[in-house]
Design an enzyme around this catalytic site. Structure first.
Site, PDB file in Angstrom:
ATOM      1  N   ASP A  11       0.799  -1.219   0.023  1.00  0.00           N
ATOM      2  CA  ASP A  11      -0.036  -0.059   0.003  1.00  0.00           C
ATOM      3  C   ASP A  11       0.807   1.056   0.024  1.00  0.00           C
ATOM      4  O   ASP A  11       2.067   1.145   0.395  1.00  0.00           O
ATOM      5  CB  ASP A  11      -0.990   0.163   1.102  1.00  0.00           C
ATOM      6  CG  ASP A  11      -1.695   1.215   1.176  1.00  0.00           C
ATOM      7  OD1 ASP A  11      -2.574   1.717   0.118  1.00  0.00           O
ATOM      8  OD2 ASP A  11      -1.857   1.985   2.209  1.00  0.00           O
ATOM      9  N   SER A  12       0.072   2.265  -0.421  1.00  0.00           N
ATOM     10  CA  SER A  12       1.032   3.655  -0.171  1.00  0.00           C
ATOM     11  C   SER A  12       1.490   3.814   1.074  1.00  0.00           C
ATOM     12  O   SER A  12       2.546   4.771   1.503  1.00  0.00           O
ATOM     13  CB  SER A  12       0.082   4.850  -0.874  1.00  0.00           C
ATOM     14  OG  SER A  12      -0.993   4.885  -0.086  1.00  0.00           O
ATOM     15  N   TYR A  43      -0.880   8.792  -2.271  1.00  0.00           N
ATOM     16  CA  TYR A  43      -0.753   8.483  -3.827  1.00  0.00           C
ATOM     17  C   TYR A  43      -2.170   9.070  -4.322  1.00  0.00           C
ATOM     18  O   TYR A  43      -2.312   9.451  -5.482  1.00  0.00           O
ATOM     19  CB  TYR A  43      -0.856   7.113  -4.147  1.00  0.00           C
ATOM     20  CG  TYR A  43       0.361   6.289  -4.082  1.00  0.00           C
ATOM     21  CD1 TYR A  43       1.659   6.817  -3.372  1.00  0.00           C
ATOM     22  CD2 TYR A  43       0.397   5.149  -4.448  1.00  0.00           C
ATOM     23  CE1 TYR A  43       2.822   6.088  -3.470  1.00  0.00           C
ATOM     24  CE2 TYR A  43       1.741   4.230  -4.615  1.00  0.00           C
ATOM     25  CZ  TYR A  43       2.765   4.958  -3.920  1.00  0.00           C
ATOM     26  OH  TYR A  43       4.076   4.344  -3.986  1.00  0.00           O
ATOM     27  N   CYS A  74      -4.269  -1.232  -2.250  1.00  0.00           N
ATOM     28  CA  CYS A  74      -4.386  -0.153  -2.207  1.00  0.00           C
ATOM     29  C   CYS A  74      -5.401  -0.080  -3.534  1.00  0.00           C
ATOM     30  O   CYS A  74      -5.022  -0.372  -4.596  1.00  0.00           O
ATOM     31  CB  CYS A  74      -2.996   0.568  -2.582  1.00  0.00           C
ATOM     32  SG  CYS A  74      -3.165   2.409  -3.074  1.00  0.00           S
ATOM     33  N   GLU A 159      -3.602   9.793   8.278  1.00  0.00           N
ATOM     34  CA  GLU A 159      -2.066   9.467   8.426  1.00  0.00           C
ATOM     35  C   GLU A 159      -1.628  10.246   9.624  1.00  0.00           C
ATOM     36  O   GLU A 159      -0.572  10.244  10.238  1.00  0.00           O
ATOM     37  CB  GLU A 159      -1.392   9.696   6.977  1.00  0.00           C
ATOM     38  CG  GLU A 159      -1.886   8.573   6.015  1.00  0.00           C
ATOM     39  CD  GLU A 159      -0.662   7.492   5.743  1.00  0.00           C
ATOM     40  OE1 GLU A 159       0.259   7.912   5.915  1.00  0.00           O
ATOM     41  OE2 GLU A 159      -1.063   6.531   5.175  1.00  0.00           O
ATOM     42  N   CYS A 193     -11.231   2.516  -0.192  1.00  0.00           N
ATOM     43  CA  CYS A 193      -9.794   3.212   0.101  1.00  0.00           C
ATOM     44  C   CYS A 193      -9.308   2.348   1.203  1.00  0.00           C
ATOM     45  O   CYS A 193     -10.229   2.394   2.063  1.00  0.00           O
ATOM     46  CB  CYS A 193      -9.617   4.692   0.208  1.00  0.00           C
ATOM     47  SG  CYS A 193      -8.063   4.945   0.927  1.00  0.00           S
ATOM     48  N   THR A 194      -8.237   1.546   1.278  1.00  0.00           N
ATOM     49  CA  THR A 194      -8.023   0.709   2.424  1.00  0.00           C
ATOM     50  C   THR A 194      -7.625   1.469   3.673  1.00  0.00           C
ATOM     51  O   THR A 194      -7.405   0.877   4.458  1.00  0.00           O
ATOM     52  CB  THR A 194      -6.928  -0.198   1.976  1.00  0.00           C
ATOM     53  OG1 THR A 194      -5.823   0.722   1.640  1.00  0.00           O
ATOM     54  CG2 THR A 194      -7.163  -1.000   0.908  1.00  0.00           C
ATOM     55  N   HIS A 195      -7.541   2.953   3.698  1.00  0.00           N
ATOM     56  CA  HIS A 195      -7.288   3.411   4.883  1.00  0.00           C
ATOM     57  C   HIS A 195      -8.776   3.755   5.396  1.00  0.00           C
ATOM     58  O   HIS A 195      -8.820   3.985   6.854  1.00  0.00           O
ATOM     59  CB  HIS A 195      -6.657   5.005   4.533  1.00  0.00           C
ATOM     60  CG  HIS A 195      -5.313   5.227   4.230  1.00  0.00           C
ATOM     61  ND1 HIS A 195      -4.808   4.681   3.000  1.00  0.00           N
ATOM     62  CD2 HIS A 195      -4.384   5.543   4.962  1.00  0.00           C
ATOM     63  CE1 HIS A 195      -3.507   4.791   3.249  1.00  0.00           C
ATOM     64  NE2 HIS A 195      -3.324   5.531   4.316  1.00  0.00           N
TER      65      HIS A 195
HETATM   66  N1  DGL Z   1      -5.167   3.150   0.545  1.00  0.00           N
HETATM   67  C1  DGL Z   1      -4.918   3.625  -0.714  1.00  0.00           C
HETATM   68  C2  DGL Z   1      -6.123   3.279  -1.378  1.00  0.00           C
HETATM   69  O1  DGL Z   1      -6.710   2.542  -1.065  1.00  0.00           O
HETATM   70  C3  DGL Z   1      -4.704   5.256  -0.866  1.00  0.00           C
HETATM   71  C4  DGL Z   1      -4.165   6.189   0.045  1.00  0.00           C
HETATM   72  C5  DGL Z   1      -3.491   7.059  -0.672  1.00  0.00           C
HETATM   73  O2  DGL Z   1      -3.974   8.280  -1.061  1.00  0.00           O
HETATM   74  O3  DGL Z   1      -2.120   7.228  -0.869  1.00  0.00           O
HETATM   75  O4  DGL Z   1      -6.612   3.945  -2.319  1.00  0.00           O
END
Ligand code: DGL
Length: 274
Positions: A11-12, A43, A74, A159, A193-195
């Site tokens: 992941d990023s 990202y 990600c 983050e 988004c995995t966050h």
């Molecule tokens: N966790 C990432 C996703 O699922 C994105 C986070 C980022 O913007 O870097 O899209």
């Protein structure tokens, strides 16, 4: 040697940890390497070319660590880099290796989750602008009406650990309400988004019980188990020691602290340079 051929999870930043922990619950016997490109995250607002370049570097790094299989945990990387890596790069790098993403497994399931057939997608600008969910859903459940909303502030809020401050909560609430205003018939929201699973409870409170808020981790974990059942050659190549090591492009002490919050356990990462 037990940790020679782990599954790579990329992941990023920290978000992929939400996928990793679900995968490890389903597949506890395999070895894993988690890699977060935290120094270059987020990202989500970056160009197609940059996300592709960064993701390819990460995949090459994980391959160099022995991974026969890499999961892009990600959505942004899955939306912007996966197809090119699968269709062009793998052939040159090593045609026996595999790279999988998180969008297709999620899209395959969405049709089974919604009753109204009205679904909302929340993601980064990159994921939403790519229209990847709409495109994939056309294949698996074309009857579904998809509404999308990009939340560019959410990854930086998470983050930087300010998603639970009153200002952070306001941003989140506003974005969720904007999505629901596009289509009040939405009964299922996909956290694309995995966050975002870190916000799942917050979002669920905003939309109430009638709307399901879905995290991808359990879906991706189940689909990966099925993939390994169907692909015995790949499955046989993955080493089994039940270990997980962590790599980051960020300072390891910073990563350890934050990653431990995501995982609910202490970890010790190694900082690497790409
Ligand atoms: N966790 C990432 C996703 O699922 C994105 C986070 C980022 O913007 O870097 O899209």
């Amino acid at each position: 040697m037990k940790n020679d051929f782990p599954i790579g999870i990329f992941d990023s930043g920290y978000g992929g940890l939400t996928v990793l922990s679900e995968i490890r619950k389903s597949l506890p016997n395999y070895d894993f390497i988690y890699f977060g490109d935290n120094a270059r995250a987020p990202y989500g607002n970056r160009s197609f070319e940059l996300v592709y370049d960064f993701t390819l570097e990460a995949v090459n790094y994980l391959f160099s660590q022995g991974c026969p299989l890499v999961i892009l945990a990600c959505n942004t990387a899955s939306a912007k880099a996966l197809r090119t890596i699968q269709q062009k790069d793998l052939e040159k790098i090593d045609p026996t290796k595999r790279v999988l993403g998180v969008i297709r497994p999620s899209a395959e399931e969405i049709g089974f989750l919604t009753g109204t057939k009205h679904v909302g997608i929340l993601g980064t600008i990159g994921t939403i602008q790519s229209d990847s969910y709409k495109i994939e859903l056309q294949k698996y459940a074309p009857e579904i009406i998809v509404s999308q909303h990009a939340c560019p502030m959410w990854v930086p809020l998470i983050e930087n650990d300010v998603h639970q401050t009153s200002a952070g909560k306001l941003f989140i609430e506003e974005d969720v309400r904007k999505l629901m205003l596009i289509d009040p018939k939405i009964d299922t929201i996909i956290l694309a988004c995995t966050h975002y699973p870190i916000l799942q409870e917050q979002i669920q409170k905003i939309v109430g019980e009638k709307v399901k808020v879905i995290s991808q981790g359990p879906i991706v974990a189940e689909k990966l188990s099925l993939y390994l059942e169907r692909n015995k050659d790949m499955e046989a190549r993955i080493s089994r020691g039940g270990t997980c090591s962590y790599r980051t492009t960020e300072n390891a002490i910073i990563f350890n602290k934050k990653a431990s919050q995501f995982l609910g356990e202490e970890i010790s990462a190694q900082q690497i340079e790409l």
